[in-house]
Enzyme design. Sequence first.
Site, mmCIF file in Angstrom:
data_model
loop_
_atom_site.group_PDB
_atom_site.id
_atom_site.type_symbol
_atom_site.label_atom_id
_atom_site.label_comp_id
_atom_site.label_asym_id
_atom_site.label_seq_id
_atom_site.Cartn_x
_atom_site.Cartn_y
_atom_site.Cartn_z
ATOM 1 N N THR A 74 0.825 -1.216 0.000
ATOM 2 C CA THR A 74 0.000 0.000 0.000
ATOM 3 C C THR A 74 0.862 1.271 0.000
ATOM 4 O OG1 THR A 74 -1.655 -1.219 1.256
ATOM 5 C CG2 THR A 74 -1.862 1.169 1.266
ATOM 6 N N ALA A 101 -2.369 4.674 -3.217
ATOM 7 C CA ALA A 101 -2.702 3.382 -3.836
ATOM 8 C C ALA A 101 -2.938 2.323 -2.767
ATOM 9 C CB ALA A 101 -1.570 2.932 -4.766
ATOM 10 N N GLY A 102 -4.237 2.119 -2.439
ATOM 11 C CA GLY A 102 -4.610 1.070 -1.483
ATOM 12 C C GLY A 102 -5.423 0.025 -2.221
ATOM 13 N N SER A 103 -6.737 0.315 -2.369
ATOM 14 C CA SER A 103 -7.597 -0.610 -3.125
ATOM 15 C C SER A 103 -7.073 -0.781 -4.546
ATOM 16 C CB SER A 103 -9.022 -0.052 -3.206
ATOM 17 O OG SER A 103 -9.524 0.212 -1.919
ATOM 18 N N ILE A 112 1.976 0.139 6.928
ATOM 19 C CA ILE A 112 2.668 -1.146 6.912
ATOM 20 C C ILE A 112 2.749 -1.732 8.324
ATOM 21 C CG2 ILE A 112 4.782 -2.368 6.199
ATOM 22 C CD1 ILE A 112 2.967 -1.031 3.915
ATOM 23 N N GLY A 163 -23.431 0.555 29.813
ATOM 24 C CA GLY A 163 -22.443 1.622 30.066
ATOM 25 C C GLY A 163 -21.043 1.073 30.259
ATOM 26 N N GLU A 165 -6.442 -5.383 3.726
ATOM 27 C CA GLU A 165 -6.299 -6.488 2.757
ATOM 28 C C GLU A 165 -7.486 -6.616 1.805
ATOM 29 O OE1 GLU A 165 -4.435 -10.048 4.072
ATOM 30 O OE2 GLU A 165 -3.445 -8.998 5.706
ATOM 31 N N GLU A 174 -15.898 -3.290 0.194
ATOM 32 C CA GLU A 174 -16.398 -2.900 -1.137
ATOM 33 C C GLU A 174 -15.647 -3.686 -2.222
ATOM 34 O OE1 GLU A 174 -15.602 -0.890 1.290
ATOM 35 O OE2 GLU A 174 -17.338 0.386 1.658
#
Length: 390
Positions: free
Chosen positions: A131, A135-137, A162, A347, A370, A374
């Site tokens: 990642t 830029a992840g997905s 990371i 509570g 990971e 979605e």
Amino acid sequence: MNYDYTDVQKSVQENFANFCQKELAPRAQMLDKAHEEEVPALIKENIRKLASIGYLGMAHEEKYGGTELDLITQAIAGEEVARACASSFLSAGASCGLFGVPLKLFGSEAQKQKFLPGIISGDLIGAFGLTEPEAGSDAASIKTTAVKKGNEWVLNGVKTFITNATLADVVLVMAYNDKAAGPGAGVTAFLVEKGAPGFSVSKPFDKLGFRGSPTAEVILQDCVVPDGAVLGNVGQGFIQAMQTLEFGRIGMATVALGIAVNAMELSNAYSKERKTFGKPLNRYQMISFKLADMMIMTDIARMLIHKAAWAKEAKNPEAAIHASCAKLFASETATQIASMAVQVFGGYGYIKEFPVERLYRDAKLGEIGEGASEIQRILIAKSILAKYAK
Ligand SMILES: Cc1cc2nc3c(=O)[nH]c(=O)nc-3n(C[C@H](O)[C@H](O)[C@H](O)COP(=O)(O)OP(=O)(O)OC[C@H]3O[C@@H](n4cnc5c(N)ncnc54)[C@H](O)[C@@H]3O)c2cc1C
């Protein structure tokens, strides 16, 4: 068709349950609350404890110190680790799984000899660096570059989120060596050691959950690594990363299941003791039905995980989709069950002294890391559309 565990699986389950409840569970709250400077020593101690029971070597060959057990047995052990301490599962898994598994699958004999015995004994810690801030997905849009100069490579880029970055002795880094060739042929994976010139890590992120497992950036600034640091073949890094994530998704599903089971058990115990209007909470249908739902949902999550593990082991062509289904269901289930657990505790569930508060925070990661929910739904939908297109 048989749902019974084998004798080996039964004994793994029992041994891991006993060990993890004794050695990890009592430290889980303390690890969650520890100051960021105390975390590395505490989590390394937990990783060493897991090494002592053979957990870090379950996926690996005997000649490097492993036991190479099947994926269902690994999931059975992993559930117990996560039930006791989710942060320990995540950091141990990033080292022996996300780092160790691609090394096992694609590494040269020299690379395996160099790193695997240390990873399995817990003396070395690994990390997986895919990642990036943008830029992840969409992992194919990573910007880190690798340029060959003589017998060396020069890496430039930033990897973010990371796991283990601040602990790691070695990080598997994916970088474009040939952008024009695209992700399928232009990305290479490198084993970057922490002493490499130009390698540094940021301060750990201050996270919602999994606070016992440090997460940080890996910064590569004209970072020089030898040719021998290339994992497998040049240009295969993206494919290697995607194959690794198939195992990783079963792992994320497993940690989610461990959190969910812990939340269910704590809710069950609390609702037996806590009285309102002269009766224990569990005598009220609205509470006992929550427990029933928790049981059904954890059971389904476990079945999906074991099915995904079986499919991967059997090289079933739908293995990747089974892993996505398990990851999606188990992680969303864990979030729901942790939320129900906070509700059962009332509570007290909202107070940090009670562990369900930690589980509620920890659970959310499963829906993001990971491959977020979605992305799993997109993959599953594509697969079902293709299957019924004929
Ligand atoms: C605690 C932690 C540990 C991690 N450990 C590691 C690690 O060890 N190594 C590593 O490489 N990475 C690691 N990650 C990164 C993780 O895998 C990414 O955060 C994840 O893949 C999502 O990427 P992103 O954060 O960039 O979100 P984005 O990709 O920006 O997505 C944001 C949101 O938009 C949704 N979305 C994106 N695209 C679409 C689409 N096409 N359609 C619909 N919705 C979409 C996503 O599902 C998400 O909900 C870690 C993350 C965390 C939080």
